[in-house]
Design a protein around this motif. Structure first.
Motif, PDB file in Angstrom:
ATOM      1  N   UNK A 245       0.811  -1.214   0.000  1.00  0.00           N
ATOM      2  CA  UNK A 245       0.000   0.000   0.000  1.00  0.00           C
ATOM      3  C   UNK A 245       0.848   1.269   0.000  1.00  0.00           C
ATOM      4  N   UNK A 246       2.176   1.119   0.136  1.00  0.00           N
ATOM      5  CA  UNK A 246       3.079   2.262   0.245  1.00  0.00           C
ATOM      6  C   UNK A 246       4.058   2.249  -0.926  1.00  0.00           C
ATOM      7  N   UNK A 247       4.186   3.329  -1.689  1.00  0.00           N
ATOM      8  CA  UNK A 247       5.222   3.391  -2.725  1.00  0.00           C
ATOM      9  C   UNK A 247       6.618   3.309  -2.095  1.00  0.00           C
ATOM     10  N   UNK A 248       7.502   2.551  -2.740  1.00  0.00           N
ATOM     11  CA  UNK A 248       8.866   2.357  -2.238  1.00  0.00           C
ATOM     12  C   UNK A 248       9.874   2.727  -3.320  1.00  0.00           C
ATOM     13  N   UNK A 249      10.937   3.414  -2.893  1.00  0.00           N
ATOM     14  CA  UNK A 249      12.101   3.654  -3.741  1.00  0.00           C
ATOM     15  C   UNK A 249      13.331   3.117  -3.027  1.00  0.00           C
ATOM     16  N   UNK A 250      14.056   2.215  -3.689  1.00  0.00           N
ATOM     17  CA  UNK A 250      15.315   1.685  -3.169  1.00  0.00           C
ATOM     18  C   UNK A 250      16.457   2.388  -3.890  1.00  0.00           C
ATOM     19  N   UNK A 251      17.420   2.908  -3.133  1.00  0.00           N
ATOM     20  CA  UNK A 251      18.559   3.623  -3.704  1.00  0.00           C
ATOM     21  C   UNK A 251      19.843   2.878  -3.351  1.00  0.00           C
ATOM     22  N   UNK A 252      20.689   2.628  -4.375  1.00  0.00           N
ATOM     23  CA  UNK A 252      21.931   1.883  -4.180  1.00  0.00           C
ATOM     24  C   UNK A 252      23.112   2.627  -4.779  1.00  0.00           C
ATOM     25  N   UNK A 253      24.230   2.575  -4.059  1.00  0.00           N
ATOM     26  CA  UNK A 253      25.465   3.173  -4.532  1.00  0.00           C
ATOM     27  C   UNK A 253      26.336   2.175  -5.271  1.00  0.00           C
ATOM     28  N   UNK A 254      27.618   2.434  -5.274  1.00  0.00           N
ATOM     29  CA  UNK A 254      28.587   1.682  -6.085  1.00  0.00           C
ATOM     30  C   UNK A 254      29.398   0.722  -5.201  1.00  0.00           C
ATOM     31  N   UNK A 255      30.211  -0.102  -5.849  1.00  0.00           N
ATOM     32  CA  UNK A 255      31.214  -0.965  -5.209  1.00  0.00           C
ATOM     33  C   UNK A 255      30.604  -2.091  -4.361  1.00  0.00           C
ATOM     34  N   UNK A 256      29.323  -2.387  -4.551  1.00  0.00           N
ATOM     35  CA  UNK A 256      28.687  -3.429  -3.745  1.00  0.00           C
ATOM     36  C   UNK A 256      29.354  -4.774  -3.960  1.00  0.00           C
ATOM     37  N   UNK A 257      29.826  -5.023  -5.161  1.00  0.00           N
ATOM     38  CA  UNK A 257      30.463  -6.317  -5.441  1.00  0.00           C
ATOM     39  C   UNK A 257      31.751  -6.513  -4.652  1.00  0.00           C
ATOM     40  N   UNK A 258      32.309  -5.459  -4.079  1.00  0.00           N
ATOM     41  CA  UNK A 258      33.527  -5.561  -3.271  1.00  0.00           C
ATOM     42  C   UNK A 258      33.242  -5.978  -1.829  1.00  0.00           C
ATOM     43  N   UNK A 259      31.974  -6.055  -1.451  1.00  0.00           N
ATOM     44  CA  UNK A 259      31.619  -6.316  -0.059  1.00  0.00           C
ATOM     45  C   UNK A 259      30.663  -7.500   0.045  1.00  0.00           C
ATOM     46  N   UNK A 260      31.128  -8.661   0.540  1.00  0.00           N
ATOM     47  CA  UNK A 260      30.204  -9.787   0.725  1.00  0.00           C
ATOM     48  C   UNK A 260      29.005  -9.429   1.592  1.00  0.00           C
ATOM     49  N   UNK A 261      29.221  -8.575   2.602  1.00  0.00           N
ATOM     50  CA  UNK A 261      28.105  -8.166   3.448  1.00  0.00           C
ATOM     51  C   UNK A 261      27.037  -7.476   2.630  1.00  0.00           C
ATOM     52  N   UNK A 262      27.463  -6.543   1.770  1.00  0.00           N
ATOM     53  CA  UNK A 262      26.477  -5.795   1.008  1.00  0.00           C
ATOM     54  C   UNK A 262      25.908  -6.577  -0.155  1.00  0.00           C
ATOM     55  N   UNK A 312      17.310  13.585  -7.214  1.00  0.00           N
ATOM     56  CA  UNK A 312      16.661  12.404  -7.776  1.00  0.00           C
ATOM     57  C   UNK A 312      15.583  11.873  -6.840  1.00  0.00           C
ATOM     58  N   UNK A 313      15.866  11.899  -5.548  1.00  0.00           N
ATOM     59  CA  UNK A 313      14.868  11.450  -4.575  1.00  0.00           C
ATOM     60  C   UNK A 313      13.663  12.385  -4.571  1.00  0.00           C
ATOM     61  N   UNK A 314      13.926  13.696  -4.579  1.00  0.00           N
ATOM     62  CA  UNK A 314      12.822  14.643  -4.619  1.00  0.00           C
ATOM     63  C   UNK A 314      12.014  14.470  -5.919  1.00  0.00           C
ATOM     64  N   UNK A 315      12.704  14.210  -7.015  1.00  0.00           N
ATOM     65  CA  UNK A 315      12.006  13.989  -8.275  1.00  0.00           C
ATOM     66  C   UNK A 315      11.052  12.820  -8.212  1.00  0.00           C
TER      67      UNK A 315
END
Length: 321
Positions: A245-262, A312-315
């Motif tokens: 019932x709630x619109x969602x926006x997921x935002x992701x940065x860079x270098x995620x492949x360098x971190x097993x946690x992420x 971008x988020x405000x947009x």
């Protein structure tokens, strides 16, 4: 976002309040003679009595004439506080200011046991010890660079190629860290719900651990949210509940492949987003490097292009409101 305009951004009120929390009474505690006041004599301190614990601190800034009916609320991540949103480590205006300039009233929260929410006696009230974040851990976990690129001299650090985090301000960033308890998740959610009962519906922008809380909160109480922006949520709950019932926006940065946690956290968050979409929810993902914006760390609200990401988020908010 609008250029800074003092005439446009007239502030009507800056206030704060506490929400949630409960009273706990301690007995059988030692009495101590303590020099409480510098240069003063010791006095008797009685630790027996009533304490208020597990509350959430909220700062509210209300514009004289806001352009948006619904305010923005900010939730921070693990080992951090509302400082996340106030000013970048290298001294630029943070997202609180940017969204005020855009015409939103704002709420900035310090979660239970963080910052101005305060702490409680351990082990008398908090039954577990806190953990603390080092600059070394942040370097890797926030994906500023590889572990061997860290130095206790920021001028000698070797960040990921193209990194947009202001490495020269690393110590200013690390100065923000506060103790965190890993066993207070339910208490934190309950305090946030008490905040939202007081404020009414919001546009929620939440980071990391706060993003995880945001997903859980929207699943349980969608009536509190016009939309939820989760900046790199630290994993995701298993049950989407009523979150469709709630619109969602997921935002992701860079270098995620360098971190097993992420890699693991993103897999779970992506699965959650897919489940939301399959249930009929409105879900979008803003993968910054995939959209031609490489170099962002785990804290895009602090990176040197923070204003661009805020735009971008405000947009997104403008498109769906």
């Amino acid at each position: 976002m609008k250029d800074f305009d003092k005439q446009h951004m007239k502030i009507a009120e800056i206030s704060s309040f506490f929400a949630g929390g409960k009273r706990v009474t301690l007995t059988d505690q030692p009495q101590k003679h303590v020099q409480v006041a510098r240069n003063g004599p010791a006095r008797l301190v009685d630790l027996n009595g009533d304490y208020v614990t597990r509350q959430c601190y909220v700062q509210h800034v209300r514009l004289a004439a806001s352009d948006y009916e619904t305010p923005v609320m900010f939730w921070h991540g693990g080992a951090m506080t509302g400082v996340t949103w106030e000013t970048t480590p290298d001294g630029r205006p943070g997202w609180q200011m940017r969204f005020l300039q855009a015409g939103f009233d704002t709420y900035v929260c310090d979660a239970v046991e963080r910052g101005r929410s305060g702490w409680s006696p351990f082990p008398e009230i908090y039954d577990t010890a806190p953990i603390f974040r080092t600059s070394n851990e942040a370097w890797e976990l926030f994906r500023f660079g590889a572990p061997d690129g860290y130095s206790n001299n920021p001028n000698e650090c070797r960040p990921h190629q193209g990194s947009l985090f202001p490495i020269s301000a690393l110590d200013h960033f690390s100065a923000q860290f506060v103790p965190r308890w890993t066993t207070h998740g339910q208490e934190t959610l309950e305090a946030y719900f008490d905040v939202l009962k007081r404020t009414g519906p919001v546009w929620l922008i939440a980071h990391s651990q706060g993003g995880n809380f945001a997903l859980d909160a929207a699943a349980r109480h969608p009536e509190f949210f016009k939309g939820v922006v989760v900046i790199e949520p630290a994993s995701a709950p298993e049950d989407i509940g009523a979150a469709k019932l709630v619109p969602h926006l997921f935002v992701w940065g860079d270098y995620i492949e360098h971190s097993p946690t992420w890699v693991s956290y993103r897999e779970r968050a992506d699965a959650y987003a897919t489940a939301l979409a399959n249930a009929g929810g409105f879900v979008e993902t803003l993968d910054l490097p995939a959209n031609g914006i490489p170099g962002n760390s785990h804290v895009p609200m602090m990176d040197v292009n923070s204003d661009h990401v805020a735009d971008l988020v405000q947009g997104w908010i403008d498109r769906i409101r």
